[in-house]
Scaffold this motif. Sequence first.
Motif, PDB file in Angstrom:
ATOM      1  N   ARG A 192       0.792  -1.239   0.000  1.00 48.51           N
ATOM      2  CA  ARG A 192       0.000   0.000   0.000  1.00 48.51           C
ATOM      3  C   ARG A 192       0.815   1.275   0.000  1.00 48.51           C
ATOM      4  NH1 ARG A 192      -4.969  -2.487   3.497  1.00 48.51           N
ATOM      5  NH2 ARG A 192      -5.513  -3.887   1.791  1.00 48.51           N
ATOM      6  N   CYS A 193       2.145   1.160   0.052  1.00 50.30           N
ATOM      7  CA  CYS A 193       2.932   2.377  -0.210  1.00 50.30           C
ATOM      8  C   CYS A 193       4.212   1.991  -0.912  1.00 50.30           C
ATOM      9  CB  CYS A 193       3.157   3.181   1.058  1.00 50.30           C
ATOM     10  SG  CYS A 193       4.502   2.631   2.068  1.00 50.30           S
ATOM     11  N   GLU A 194       4.653   2.889  -1.764  1.00 49.21           N
ATOM     12  CA  GLU A 194       5.887   2.633  -2.505  1.00 49.21           C
ATOM     13  C   GLU A 194       7.084   2.981  -1.637  1.00 49.21           C
ATOM     14  OE1 GLU A 194       6.256   4.604  -6.256  1.00 49.21           O
ATOM     15  OE2 GLU A 194       4.416   3.652  -7.003  1.00 49.21           O
ATOM     16  N   THR A 195       8.189   2.330  -1.918  1.00 47.22           N
ATOM     17  CA  THR A 195       9.453   2.687  -1.280  1.00 47.22           C
ATOM     18  C   THR A 195       9.770   4.154  -1.557  1.00 47.22           C
ATOM     19  OG1 THR A 195      10.433   0.509  -1.174  1.00 47.22           O
ATOM     20  CG2 THR A 195      11.946   2.309  -1.596  1.00 47.22           C
ATOM     21  N   SER A 196      10.251   4.850  -0.524  1.00 41.00           N
ATOM     22  CA  SER A 196      10.603   6.263  -0.656  1.00 41.00           C
ATOM     23  C   SER A 196      11.626   6.460  -1.783  1.00 41.00           C
ATOM     24  CB  SER A 196      11.203   6.728   0.684  1.00 41.00           C
ATOM     25  OG  SER A 196      12.178   7.715   0.471  1.00 41.00           O
ATOM     26  N   ALA A 197      11.465   7.579  -2.509  1.00 36.63           N
ATOM     27  CA  ALA A 197      12.376   7.870  -3.627  1.00 36.63           C
ATOM     28  C   ALA A 197      13.807   8.046  -3.131  1.00 36.63           C
ATOM     29  CB  ALA A 197      11.913   9.123  -4.362  1.00 36.63           C
ATOM     30  N   ALA A 198      13.976   8.279  -1.822  1.00 39.22           N
ATOM     31  CA  ALA A 198      15.322   8.484  -1.276  1.00 39.22           C
ATOM     32  C   ALA A 198      16.078   7.168  -1.101  1.00 39.22           C
ATOM     33  CB  ALA A 198      15.220   9.197   0.082  1.00 39.22           C
ATOM     34  N   TRP A 199      15.329   6.035  -1.118  1.00 42.71           N
ATOM     35  CA  TRP A 199      16.000   4.768  -0.801  1.00 42.71           C
ATOM     36  C   TRP A 199      17.020   4.345  -1.854  1.00 42.71           C
ATOM     37  CZ3 TRP A 199      16.054  -0.090  -3.217  1.00 42.71           C
ATOM     38  CH2 TRP A 199      16.772  -1.067  -2.504  1.00 42.71           C
ATOM     39  N   LEU A 200      16.622   4.359  -3.129  1.00 41.22           N
ATOM     40  CA  LEU A 200      17.512   3.818  -4.167  1.00 41.22           C
ATOM     41  C   LEU A 200      18.853   4.567  -4.233  1.00 41.22           C
ATOM     42  CD1 LEU A 200      17.958   1.691  -6.375  1.00 41.22           C
ATOM     43  CD2 LEU A 200      16.761   3.199  -7.974  1.00 41.22           C
ATOM     44  N   PRO A 201      18.846   5.922  -4.256  1.00 43.08           N
ATOM     45  CA  PRO A 201      20.151   6.617  -4.263  1.00 43.08           C
ATOM     46  C   PRO A 201      20.991   6.278  -3.026  1.00 43.08           C
ATOM     47  CG  PRO A 201      18.337   8.173  -4.658  1.00 43.08           C
ATOM     48  CD  PRO A 201      17.714   6.838  -4.413  1.00 43.08           C
TER      49      PRO A 201
END
Length: 191
Positions: free
Chosen positions: A7-16
């Motif tokens: 129900r929620c996507e991984t934060s955009a900050a995680w991949l970098p």
Amino acid sequence: MTDVALRCETSAAWLPAALRAFDAVLVDHAHCEKKACANALSLLQAYPGVPGLPAAMARLAREEAAHLTRVLQLLERRGLALGPDGGDPYAQGLQALVRTGARERQLDRLLVAAIIEARSCERLALLGSALPDPELRRFYTELARSEVGHQRLFLRLAERTHGEAAPARLDALLDAEARLLRRLPVRAAIH
Ligand SMILES: [Fe+2]
Ligand SMILES: [Fe+2]
């Protein structure tokens, strides 16, 4: 019900963050595969009477051990030591939601395993799409695919043994997982 719909996507900050400290991610990943293997054997030990579960968990443990072997080879090639398990606040947060009654505990353990596999699948696929090294991209894409199969396996076992109680409980656990993910800091780790 065939897939866990997070129900929620991984934060955009995680991949970098993960790409910046990929060595740390790799060490954490090895510990994740180790725990996935141990959890499969623990479920086999706890629920030998559930039809199909022992054989499925034996196969799963073998597959997770094979993943672990390959991640350990990657560590070795990079001159990295495995070191102690730093713990996984995400998995611990989900384990804390497992209820204590015998039936409830069985259902929750299967569903928590399904959710962890689904979240791992999302993260491994992100690594598989973004790592600079093509060999690593292939490896993570392949692992993400096998996690899809694992989350389906746990979901199937939960439905087969708990019927209507399974989707109802999954619904509550998915809400809790989304809340947990928003609360936890972004780390250079699989979760
Ligand atoms: Fe795995
Ligand atoms: Fe898995």
